[in-house]
Design an enzyme around this catalytic site. Structure first.
Site, PDB file in Angstrom:
ATOM      1  N   SER A   1      14.883   1.393  57.471  1.00 21.25           N
ATOM      2  CA  SER A   1      13.871   0.496  57.982  1.00 21.25           C
ATOM      3  C   SER A   1      12.880   1.677  58.418  1.00 21.25           C
ATOM      4  O   SER A   1      13.019   2.914  58.314  1.00 21.25           O
ATOM      5  CB  SER A   1      14.498  -0.035  59.282  1.00 21.25           C
ATOM      6  OG  SER A   1      13.111  -0.505  60.454  1.00 21.25           O
TER       7      SER A   1
ATOM      8  N   TYR B   1      19.150   1.173  67.528  1.00 19.61           N
ATOM      9  CA  TYR B   1      18.648   0.720  66.346  1.00 19.61           C
ATOM     10  C   TYR B   1      18.146   1.779  65.466  1.00 19.61           C
ATOM     11  O   TYR B   1      18.327   2.192  64.211  1.00 19.61           O
ATOM     12  CB  TYR B   1      17.748  -0.526  66.147  1.00 19.61           C
ATOM     13  CG  TYR B   1      17.386  -1.005  64.788  1.00 19.61           C
ATOM     14  CD1 TYR B   1      18.096  -1.597  63.959  1.00 19.61           C
ATOM     15  CD2 TYR B   1      16.191  -0.901  64.314  1.00 19.61           C
ATOM     16  CE1 TYR B   1      17.991  -2.595  63.080  1.00 19.61           C
ATOM     17  CE2 TYR B   1      15.678  -1.454  63.054  1.00 19.61           C
ATOM     18  CZ  TYR B   1      16.811  -1.996  62.326  1.00 19.61           C
ATOM     19  OH  TYR B   1      16.296  -2.703  61.047  1.00 19.61           O
TER      20      TYR B   1
END
Length: 251
Positions: free
Chosen positions: A142, A155
């Site tokens: 990501s 995350y």
């Protein structure tokens, strides 16, 4: 796609985790369209079967149901792989929980790391044991990893770790001629982001924050996955390919 194309995946067997919807589904679709025999993973049998059925008009797609965070289930699934062979692994499953730093218990953090980092380590090690020269491992990381924002700490830690895992596995597996790369998606208009895509203020923000000035369409992830899985990327390893519309490059 022509069988002789450098991007052809004809004869290759691929496993895509978390592929019942969103980016995983689009990656599975693109790999199947390039000629790969795709094992489409999900935790829910009905959803996995339905997703695989949607893609069977394109190519050879079968559902493979297991939870990536369940070590015993993963072991059983790999024992059941056709011909005990795998050419391409896409570690796509991701877990996200946007909350403030003090709102996460340690169990929350462990769960995030287990799904987003420990599971890809486990799957990659198992997959590599079944791959010959030319094997491909692709991790879906990501832009949250090299870039950070408040309210997303576990995350970000996990995805940053997955980027490091990509480099480490590239170093470990290069002598076997297995390449390991990653794709770092930006803002994609997937089902999971439906609430965000309906917010005009975010549209205006992306117009200013990305070079291309828009959300990504889910199908725009597929070409990057096919490239990294194909012979065209035979000398590419340890690399993170940003598919973010210029988000990371745009000041």
């Amino acid at each position: 796609m022509a069988d002789g194309s450098v991007f052809s995946l004809k004869g290759k067997r691929a496993l895509v985790t978390g592929a019942t919807q969103g980016l995983g589904f689009e990656i599975a679709k693109a790999l199947a369209d390039a000629g790969a025999r795709v094992l489409l993973n999900g935790r829910d049998a009905a959803r996995a079967d339905a997703a695989a059925e949607k893609l069977r008009a394109i190519g050879d797609v079968q559902a493979l149901v297991f939870d990536v965070a369940d070590e015993a289930a993963v072991a059983s699934a790999f024992e059941a792989l056709p011909e005990r062979r795998l050419d391409i692994l896409v570690n796509n499953v991701g877990l996200r929980d946007r909350r403030g730093l003090d709102d996460h218990s340690l169990d929350d953090v462990r769960a995030m790391l287990n799904v987003n980092l420990v599971a890809p380590f486990d799957l990659s090690r198992r997959a590599a044991a079944l791959m010959g020269a030319g094997g491909r491992i692709i991790n879906i990381t990501s832009i949250a990893g090299p870039l950070s924002n408040k309210g997303d700490t576990p995350y970000t830690i996990a995805k940053g770790g997955l980027t490091s895992l990509t480099r480490a596995l590239a170093a470990e597996l290069g002598e076997r001629q297995i390449t390991v790369n990653a794709i770092a998606p930006g803002f994609f208009a997937t089902e999971r982001n439906e609430e965000l895509t309906s917010d005009p203020s975010i549209d205006r923000w992306l117009e200013q924050r990305t070079s291309l000035g828009r959300w990504a369409r889910p199908e725009e992830i597929g070409g990057a996955a096919v490239f990294l899985a194909s012979e065209a990327a035979s000398y590419v390893t340890g690399h993170v390919l940003f598919v973010d519309g210029g988000y990371a490059a745009h000041f």
